[in-house]
Design an enzyme around this catalytic site. Structure first.
Site, PDB file in Angstrom:
ATOM      1  CE1 TYR A   1      14.030  -1.831  -2.709  1.00  0.00           C
ATOM      2  CE2 TYR A   1      11.949  -1.159  -3.712  1.00  0.00           C
ATOM      3  CZ  TYR A   1      13.198  -1.730  -3.818  1.00  0.00           C
ATOM      4  OH  TYR A   1      13.622  -2.206  -5.035  1.00  0.00           O
TER       5      TYR A   1
ATOM      6  CB  VAL B   1      27.455  -3.313  -1.209  1.00  0.00           C
ATOM      7  CG1 VAL B   1      27.470  -4.067  -2.524  1.00  0.00           C
ATOM      8  CG2 VAL B   1      26.075  -3.347  -0.562  1.00  0.00           C
TER       9      VAL B   1
ATOM     10  CB  ALA C   1      19.104  -3.130  -3.116  1.00  0.00           C
TER      11      ALA C   1
ATOM     12  CB  THR D   1      14.295  -6.218  -2.725  1.00  0.00           C
ATOM     13  OG1 THR D   1      14.215  -7.575  -2.275  1.00  0.00           O
ATOM     14  CG2 THR D   1      15.615  -5.997  -3.444  1.00  0.00           C
TER      15      THR D   1
ATOM     16  CE  LYS E   1      16.665   0.198  -5.739  1.00  0.00           C
ATOM     17  NZ  LYS E   1      17.853  -0.723  -5.729  1.00  0.00           N
TER      18      LYS E   1
ATOM     19  CB  ALA F   1      24.710 -14.796  -6.309  1.00  0.00           C
TER      20      ALA F   1
ATOM     21  CB  ILE G   1      18.077  -9.109 -11.984  1.00  0.00           C
ATOM     22  CG1 ILE G   1      16.564  -8.941 -11.798  1.00  0.00           C
ATOM     23  CG2 ILE G   1      18.546  -8.311 -13.203  1.00  0.00           C
ATOM     24  CD1 ILE G   1      16.142  -7.520 -11.443  1.00  0.00           C
TER      25      ILE G   1
ATOM     26  N   GLY H   1      25.384  -7.936  -5.940  1.00  0.00           N
ATOM     27  CA  GLY H   1      24.136  -8.692  -5.864  1.00  0.00           C
ATOM     28  C   GLY H   1      23.974  -9.618  -7.050  1.00  0.00           C
TER      29      GLY H   1
END
Length: 380
Positions: free
Chosen positions: A191, A65, A86, A88, A195, A11, A14, A9
């Protein structure tokens, strides 16, 4: 020691900044990203500034992934993994359940399965966990006990009662306190469940295969570079777009619900330390500002930053799966990694708004996302 870091993730909001931070210190960076249209547009090479920002600093592999082949290619010669990939959207997760579980939980399982069953050079995995795993978080009773209220009831919120309650504790007696890493984990959304599963998988499996795990429980991350067209990125982006369009802001519940907003630069620095510091090994850390900010405060700060007076409405609408408050206890981050987030919300909003004003006004996908939730009876 120079590392070769894989950012899944990478790109994204964060990840792209973390890649630049790592590269600036001489580390080699590989990014694995599916480059989905919801985040990067239909033609990422031209529509995604985040992707373009990686030119010259990271090797970018487009892939999911959920693909063992893509993961295997991305893991070549890697010494550390920062697992950010992920789905989100808290609200969206409540009706796109299979996709969220497949990407978030399934993708993490595939990553670990490869590491457990193939030769590799990975020594550390950092998992981007979330404040959502705490559910309603920590409160103190009038006699000093710490309690973790259950999820709020639909019937109570429909009657206009948006506060949290613990049976037998009476009304108005619970005081919000910062939630530390030892708190009860009881997520209130799909979600949040995924996580929690991601974190548990990494923290349980990694040590058995000789890899140091680190979990970062991010609070509400914001700042320049955050997507202004993805309706699941957070209220600062959503409200900014509405303000620039001159549209009314519908404030859910009573506007007193609060979040711990943490600026992107602070998040990147904490993640950099989690990736490179020997002290981080095996740790679980909250990454937040430690300050609760209400939605009403957010609206006031944004309208001041943009110099725009736009209509607002405190509607009493609410979304199932949302929590009432959250604020992080960041003591462990400070004591173990020697880091304290330093950008206060007022300054962060100012920097964010200055950047937003350099960007084009995006189309409004927010209402579409609300319509989808209402159709599923998740928005009341």
């Amino acid at each position: 020691m120079t590392e070769h870091v894989l950012i899944t993730g990478g790109a994204g909001f964060i990840g792209s900044r973390l890649a630049r931070r790592l590269s600036s210190e001489g580390h080699r960076v590989t990014v694995l990203d599916s480059l989905i249209a919801q985040v990067h547009g239909d033609d990422p090479g031209t529509t995604s500034p985040l992707l373009r920002s990686l030119d010259g600093i990271a090797t970018v592999i487009q892939g999911s992934v959920t693909s063992s082949d893509a993961l295997a290619r991305a893991l070549s010669d890697v010494t550390a993994v920062v697992h950010l990939a992920a789905e989100t959207g808290t609200g969206q997760s409540m009706y796109e359940i299979d996709r969220y579980v497949e990407v978030n939980t399934g993708g993490t399982a595939k990553l670990l399965d490869l590491l457990a069953n193939t030769e590799h050079s990975v020594r550390r995995i950092v998992i981007a966990s979330s404040r959502s795993i705490y559910g309603e978080g920590a409160y103190r009773t009038s006699d000093g006990r710490v309690v973790y209220p259950p999820h709020r009831a639909d019937a109570a919120m429909a009657a206009g009662d948006f506060d949290v309650h613990v049976e037998g504790e009476g009304e108005g007696r619970l005081e919000l306190i910062p939630t530390d890493e030892s708190a009860k984990l009881h997520p209130s959304s799909v979600y949040g469940i995924t996580k929690q599963m991601q974190e548990a998988l990494i923290m349980t499996v990694a040590p058995t295969i000789g890899i140091e795990p680190v979990a970062l429980r991010y609070q509400n991350v914001y700042g320049p570079g955050q997507s202004l067209k993805n309706p699941y990125t957070g209220i600062l982006s959503i409200f900014s777009t509405l303000i620039r369009q001159g549209k009314e802001i519908n404030i859910f519940e009573d506007g007193l619900e609060s979040r711990d907003f943490v600026y992107i630069d602070d998040v990147v620095e904490a993640t950099y330390l989690a990736t490179t510091s020997p002290a981080a090994a095996g740790g679980v850390f909250n990454v937040g500002s430690g300050v609760a900010t209400t939605v009403l405060d957010v609206v006031e700060a944004l309208t001041e930053a943009y110099g725009r007076d736009i209509p607002t409405r405190v509607s009493g609408n609410y979304r199932l799966g949302d929590i009432r408050h959250n604020v992080a206890d960041t003591t462990r981050l400070r004591e173990v990694l020697g880091f304290t987030p330093s950008v206060p919300f007022a300054e962060g909003v100012k920097r964010f708004a200055e950047w937003v004003l350099t960007e084009p006004v995006e189309g409004d996908n927010y209402q579409k996302s609300l319509d989808e939730m209402a159709a599923k009876n998740l928005l009341k």
